[in-house]
Design a protein around this motif. Sequence first.
Motif, PDB file in Angstrom:
ATOM      1  N   MET A 113      43.473  34.760  42.650  1.00 15.53           N
ATOM      2  CA  MET A 113      42.571  35.271  43.668  1.00 15.53           C
ATOM      3  C   MET A 113      41.226  35.552  43.042  1.00 15.53           C
ATOM      4  N   LEU A 114      40.201  35.166  43.721  1.00 16.59           N
ATOM      5  CA  LEU A 114      38.860  35.470  43.255  1.00 16.59           C
ATOM      6  C   LEU A 114      38.441  36.820  43.802  1.00 16.59           C
ATOM      7  N   TYR A 115      37.909  37.658  42.933  1.00 16.64           N
ATOM      8  CA  TYR A 115      37.489  38.989  43.343  1.00 16.64           C
ATOM      9  C   TYR A 115      36.067  38.994  43.890  1.00 16.64           C
ATOM     10  N   LYS A 116      35.382  37.865  43.816  1.00 18.21           N
ATOM     11  CA  LYS A 116      33.988  37.830  44.235  1.00 18.21           C
ATOM     12  C   LYS A 116      33.854  37.981  45.744  1.00 18.21           C
ATOM     13  N   GLU A 117      34.673  37.271  46.496  1.00 16.36           N
ATOM     14  CA  GLU A 117      34.631  37.327  47.957  1.00 16.36           C
ATOM     15  C   GLU A 117      35.911  37.998  48.462  1.00 16.36           C
ATOM     16  N   ILE A 118      35.770  39.189  49.013  1.00 16.69           N
ATOM     17  CA  ILE A 118      36.924  39.932  49.511  1.00 16.69           C
ATOM     18  C   ILE A 118      36.870  39.961  51.033  1.00 16.69           C
ATOM     19  N   HIS A 119      37.863  39.366  51.671  1.00 18.22           N
ATOM     20  CA  HIS A 119      38.007  39.456  53.130  1.00 18.22           C
ATOM     21  C   HIS A 119      39.255  40.293  53.360  1.00 18.22           C
ATOM     22  N   ILE A 120      39.046  41.594  53.479  1.00 16.46           N
ATOM     23  CA  ILE A 120      40.162  42.535  53.487  1.00 16.46           C
ATOM     24  C   ILE A 120      41.115  42.314  54.656  1.00 16.46           C
ATOM     25  N   GLY A 121      40.595  41.931  55.809  1.00 17.44           N
ATOM     26  CA  GLY A 121      41.456  41.685  56.977  1.00 17.44           C
ATOM     27  C   GLY A 121      42.457  40.575  56.724  1.00 17.44           C
ATOM     28  N   PHE A 124      44.691  48.569  47.889  1.00 16.27           N
ATOM     29  CA  PHE A 124      43.624  47.649  48.276  1.00 16.27           C
ATOM     30  C   PHE A 124      42.291  48.032  47.643  1.00 16.27           C
ATOM     31  N   PHE A 125      42.121  49.280  47.289  1.00 10.20           N
ATOM     32  CA  PHE A 125      40.876  49.726  46.665  1.00 10.20           C
ATOM     33  C   PHE A 125      40.682  49.085  45.291  1.00 10.20           C
ATOM     34  N   ARG A 126      41.776  48.746  44.647  1.00 14.84           N
ATOM     35  CA  ARG A 126      41.684  48.123  43.329  1.00 14.84           C
ATOM     36  C   ARG A 126      40.966  46.773  43.391  1.00 14.84           C
ATOM     37  N   LEU A 127      41.072  46.095  44.523  1.00 19.32           N
ATOM     38  CA  LEU A 127      40.349  44.831  44.691  1.00 19.32           C
ATOM     39  C   LEU A 127      38.847  45.062  44.547  1.00 19.32           C
ATOM     40  N   TYR A 128      38.372  46.145  45.165  1.00 21.34           N
ATOM     41  CA  TYR A 128      36.946  46.459  45.105  1.00 21.34           C
ATOM     42  C   TYR A 128      36.545  46.959  43.716  1.00 21.34           C
ATOM     43  N   SER A 129      37.425  47.723  43.068  1.00 26.41           N
ATOM     44  CA  SER A 129      37.156  48.168  41.702  1.00 26.41           C
ATOM     45  C   SER A 129      37.060  46.966  40.766  1.00 26.41           C
ATOM     46  N   SER A 130      37.953  46.013  40.957  1.00 28.60           N
ATOM     47  CA  SER A 130      37.925  44.800  40.142  1.00 28.60           C
ATOM     48  C   SER A 130      36.634  44.029  40.368  1.00 28.60           C
ATOM     49  N   HIS A 131      36.191  43.975  41.615  1.00 29.72           N
ATOM     50  CA  HIS A 131      34.921  43.316  41.928  1.00 29.72           C
ATOM     51  C   HIS A 131      33.781  44.000  41.175  1.00 29.72           C
ATOM     52  N   LEU A 132      33.755  45.327  41.189  1.00 30.72           N
ATOM     53  CA  LEU A 132      32.696  46.060  40.495  1.00 30.72           C
ATOM     54  C   LEU A 132      32.728  45.809  38.993  1.00 30.72           C
ATOM     55  N   ILE A 133      33.915  45.797  38.424  1.00 33.60           N
ATOM     56  CA  ILE A 133      34.041  45.565  36.984  1.00 33.60           C
ATOM     57  C   ILE A 133      33.521  44.177  36.619  1.00 33.60           C
ATOM     58  N   LEU A 134      33.856  43.187  37.443  1.00 33.79           N
ATOM     59  CA  LEU A 134      33.475  41.816  37.126  1.00 33.79           C
ATOM     60  C   LEU A 134      32.050  41.456  37.518  1.00 33.79           C
ATOM     61  N   TYR A 135      31.575  41.952  38.627  1.00 33.11           N
ATOM     62  CA  TYR A 135      30.306  41.467  39.165  1.00 33.11           C
ATOM     63  C   TYR A 135      29.186  42.500  39.197  1.00 33.11           C
ATOM     64  N   PHE A 175      43.184  37.507  34.948  1.00 38.12           N
ATOM     65  CA  PHE A 175      42.272  36.670  35.736  1.00 38.12           C
ATOM     66  C   PHE A 175      41.295  35.933  34.818  1.00 38.12           C
ATOM     67  N   ILE A 176      40.687  36.659  33.883  1.00 41.07           N
ATOM     68  CA  ILE A 176      39.714  36.071  32.959  1.00 41.07           C
ATOM     69  C   ILE A 176      40.400  35.082  32.017  1.00 41.07           C
ATOM     70  N   MET A 177      41.540  35.489  31.460  1.00 41.79           N
ATOM     71  CA  MET A 177      42.250  34.627  30.515  1.00 41.79           C
ATOM     72  C   MET A 177      42.687  33.319  31.193  1.00 41.79           C
ATOM     73  N   LYS A 178      43.134  33.421  32.431  1.00 39.69           N
ATOM     74  CA  LYS A 178      43.559  32.229  33.173  1.00 39.69           C
ATOM     75  C   LYS A 178      42.389  31.263  33.338  1.00 39.69           C
ATOM     76  N   ILE A 206      31.278  35.382  29.413  1.00 38.96           N
ATOM     77  CA  ILE A 206      30.413  36.453  28.907  1.00 38.96           C
ATOM     78  C   ILE A 206      29.180  36.602  29.792  1.00 38.96           C
ATOM     79  N   LYS A 207      28.592  35.482  30.176  1.00 42.58           N
ATOM     80  CA  LYS A 207      27.387  35.522  31.008  1.00 42.58           C
ATOM     81  C   LYS A 207      27.690  35.969  32.436  1.00 42.58           C
ATOM     82  N   GLU A 208      28.727  35.402  33.052  1.00 48.62           N
ATOM     83  CA  GLU A 208      29.050  35.679  34.461  1.00 48.62           C
ATOM     84  C   GLU A 208      29.526  37.107  34.684  1.00 48.62           C
TER      85      GLU A 208
END
Length: 143
Positions: free
Chosen positions: A1-9, A62-73, A104-107, A120-122
Amino acid sequence: MLYKEIHIGKLIKEMVNEYEIPMDRICNFLDKDVQFVENLYESRSIDTDLLLRWSKLLEYDFFRLYSSHLILYAPPSAVNKNQKKSDKIPYFRKNIYTQEIKDFIMKRILSGEMTYGEVIKEYSIPKSTLHRWLQKNDDTTNG
């Protein structure tokens, strides 16, 4: 799953279908009608109180999805480190990369989808941190 685009519904609907939760149970738990729930499945975002209720119903954070987004992006910048910290709001000292984030990153690296430099850049992950993850991955696969 990509954490960049979250469609929670959509994610909530997938879990409801996977766990085969009856609509009447959902409506009773949320104290909402069927039309409200169906509309929610189409929503890209929902109220946090409602998201908390869904998290309890589906036993999933479900909040962890948003936390993961913040960590990554949206990693904290050097500017934020100098800001005054409030005594009334919890302060998180540093990013804590969850195992899901590491996997996710290792994969992405191991599949060839991204190079070390691109990761590293992204995601603004320090080179030393990424190297440590790769070292641990090599230790677990070779050990």
